[in-house]
Design an enzyme around this catalytic site. Structure first.
Site, PDB file in Angstrom:
ATOM      1  N   SER A 102       0.831  -1.209   0.000  1.00  0.00           N
ATOM      2  CA  SER A 102       0.000   0.000   0.000  1.00  0.00           C
ATOM      3  C   SER A 102       0.864   1.257   0.000  1.00  0.00           C
ATOM      4  CB  SER A 102      -0.922   0.007   1.221  1.00  0.00           C
ATOM      5  OG  SER A 102      -1.897  -1.007   1.128  1.00  0.00           O
ATOM      6  N   PRO A 145     -14.941  11.348   5.267  1.00  0.00           N
ATOM      7  CA  PRO A 145     -15.654  10.610   6.312  1.00  0.00           C
ATOM      8  C   PRO A 145     -17.043  10.139   5.897  1.00  0.00           C
ATOM      9  CG  PRO A 145     -14.540  12.506   7.266  1.00  0.00           C
ATOM     10  CD  PRO A 145     -14.367  12.621   5.781  1.00  0.00           C
ATOM     11  N   GLY A 148     -17.320   7.708   0.471  1.00  0.00           N
ATOM     12  CA  GLY A 148     -16.326   6.741   0.035  1.00  0.00           C
ATOM     13  C   GLY A 148     -16.603   6.300  -1.388  1.00  0.00           C
ATOM     14  N   ARG A 279       2.967 -31.384   9.868  1.00  0.00           N
ATOM     15  CA  ARG A 279       2.076 -31.509  11.023  1.00  0.00           C
ATOM     16  C   ARG A 279       1.449 -32.904  11.028  1.00  0.00           C
ATOM     17  NH1 ARG A 279       0.408 -29.981  16.148  1.00  0.00           N
ATOM     18  NH2 ARG A 279      -1.882 -29.896  16.292  1.00  0.00           N
ATOM     19  N   GLN A 290      -7.214 -36.821   2.478  1.00  0.00           N
ATOM     20  CA  GLN A 290      -7.886 -36.379   1.252  1.00  0.00           C
ATOM     21  C   GLN A 290      -8.464 -34.977   1.377  1.00  0.00           C
ATOM     22  OE1 GLN A 290     -10.766 -39.344   0.116  1.00  0.00           O
ATOM     23  NE2 GLN A 290      -9.201 -40.872  -0.424  1.00  0.00           N
ATOM     24  N   GLU A 374     -10.363   1.315  -2.669  1.00  0.00           N
ATOM     25  CA  GLU A 374     -10.255   1.494  -4.122  1.00  0.00           C
ATOM     26  C   GLU A 374     -11.319   0.691  -4.866  1.00  0.00           C
ATOM     27  OE1 GLU A 374      -6.237   1.505  -5.617  1.00  0.00           O
ATOM     28  OE2 GLU A 374      -5.482   2.096  -3.643  1.00  0.00           O
TER      29      GLU A 374
END
Length: 395
Positions: A102, A145, A148, A279, A290, A374
């Site tokens: 960013s 604010p 957007g 693990r 599977q 965006e």
């Protein structure tokens, strides 16, 4: 080609997408990946936990020395790289952390791009070389604010006072805001929406940092407050009026997100794959079950489909044929699938998936912001819906 001459299967590149890349592309990727491994990965969990990005100015200068700032722009100290090379850099940066990508995206694809495309020659000479080197950090003030997804409703206003401009208003959720030396601010004027290159040391300008975030924690996010900021006549970006200006900048930045989100997805997938190989439960590695293999297969399919999509759009951008609707297509698909990959990776890691010892939860929470900024999912769906039907459903 006989079976004996086939290259081995590569779990890191199962489709052989690297065959589409030129040596220069691979060199860019290697350089950025190594920088991120050296300078970000050893520290990022601590930065994220603390909610800080310490040393941001030094990191920005280092990114400038790599040529990563304004990377796809030409002249004024910019690297003039291809769109694909810029995309590969975004992928590697976001594989470290969305906050780092960013930083680069706002610097290069929003603030620098706006000045490069719409600024005067004097503005370009004043700001771009220092921004390309990382000496000056930039930010981009569009979101407010209360506005957007509807930037046309912005309340920030610039009025004439003699030959000067006077700006008043507030911007919100601004990456780099409190460390920026220049802010590209969009405001209503009597002639329509205009962009301004605002030095952040101008009287009346302040940028309080936003705290208490649960996403993009290793990123500087601020509010911009413009209290009758007086600017000379030549502060306005002369080459654009109207929303076309900021929206074209956003389209350029969204292109980087198309690649970047896949970096977060790749890091999470790789972590899950390594974990599944080692693990053990019920006497054997969980990667041998599977259901776990089904998860890994589905994650790999969506990850590398996304890389193919990003590569295709990058080649279109390099050819000057990339449409905004195609950017929406890429942003909508790749961020949405990246989040799902992170969530699935978390299930493979079980309780360990929520620990900062692994990158998965950090990437997942970061991508919640990337999904929204965006252009939200809904806005990109409507962009594509209008393109497909010819009918405008925005209003």
């Amino acid at each position: 080609m006989s079976a004996g001459t086939l290259p081995p299967f590569d779990p890191d590149d199962p489709l052989g997408i690297d065959d589409l890349l030129e040596p220069e592309d691979l060199a860019v990727r290697t350089t950025v990946r190594q920088w991120a491994a050296d300078r970000v990965l050893p520290h990022i969990a601590d930065w994220y936990e603390r909610g800080e990005l310490p040393g941001i100015r030094e990191l920005t200068r280092e990114l400038g020395s790599l040529g990563a700032l304004g990377m796809s722009l030409t002249g004024y100290g910019c690297a003039g790289a291809s769109a694909v090379q810029y995309g590969l850099a975004c992928l590697e940066l976001e594989a470290a952390d969305s906050g780092i990508r960013s930083l680069v995206s706002v610097q290069g694809s929003l603030a620098m791009y706006a000045i490069h495309r719409f600024g005067s020659e004097e503005q370009k000479q004043q700001w771009l070389p220092r921004m390309a080197s990382g000496e000056v950090i930039g930010c981009f003030g569009l979101t407010e604010p209360d506005h957007g997804s509807d930037p046309a409703g912005m309340r920030t206003y610039a009025k004439r006072d003699g030959t000067d401009w006077v700006l008043t208003g507030r911007k919100m959720w601004i990456t780099n805001g409190s460390v920026a030396g220049v802010a590209v601010v969009w405001a209503h004027t009597d002639d329509g929406i205009r962009g301004f290159a605002v030095p952040t040391d101008a009287p009346g300008f302040s940028a309080p940092e936003i705290k208490h975030k649960w996403s993009l924690r290793a990123s500087v996010t601020s509010e911009l407050v413009l209290d009758e900021v007086r600017l000379p006549a030549d502060a306005v970006l002369p080459e654009v009026t109207g929303l076309r200006g900021p929206l074209s900048c956003l389209s350029h930045a969204r292109y980087g997100i198309i690649w970047g989100a896949l970096g977060a997805a790749r890091a999470s997938f790789t972590s899950a794959l390594e974990y599944a190989r080692t693990r053990e439960q019920f006497g054997r590695p969980i990667g041998g079950f599977q259901l776990t293999q089904a998860k890994l297969a589905d994650m790999a399919v969506e990850l590398h489909k996304g890389v193919l999509l990003a590569h295709h759009l990058g080649r279109r951008m390099d050819a000057g044929r990339l449409r905004p609707e195609q950017v929406s297509f890429g942003k909508l698909n790749n961020v949405r699938e990246a989040i799902e990959i992170c969530r699935t990776a978390r299930t493979i890691l079980g309780a360990n998936g929520i620990s900062l010892e692994y990158p998965v939860m950090r990437h997942a929470t970061n991508l919640e912001s990337v999904l929204t900024y965006e252009g939200t999912v809904e806005m990109h769906q409507l962009v594509l819906g209008k393109a497909l039907t010819g009918l405008d459903a925005f209003r």
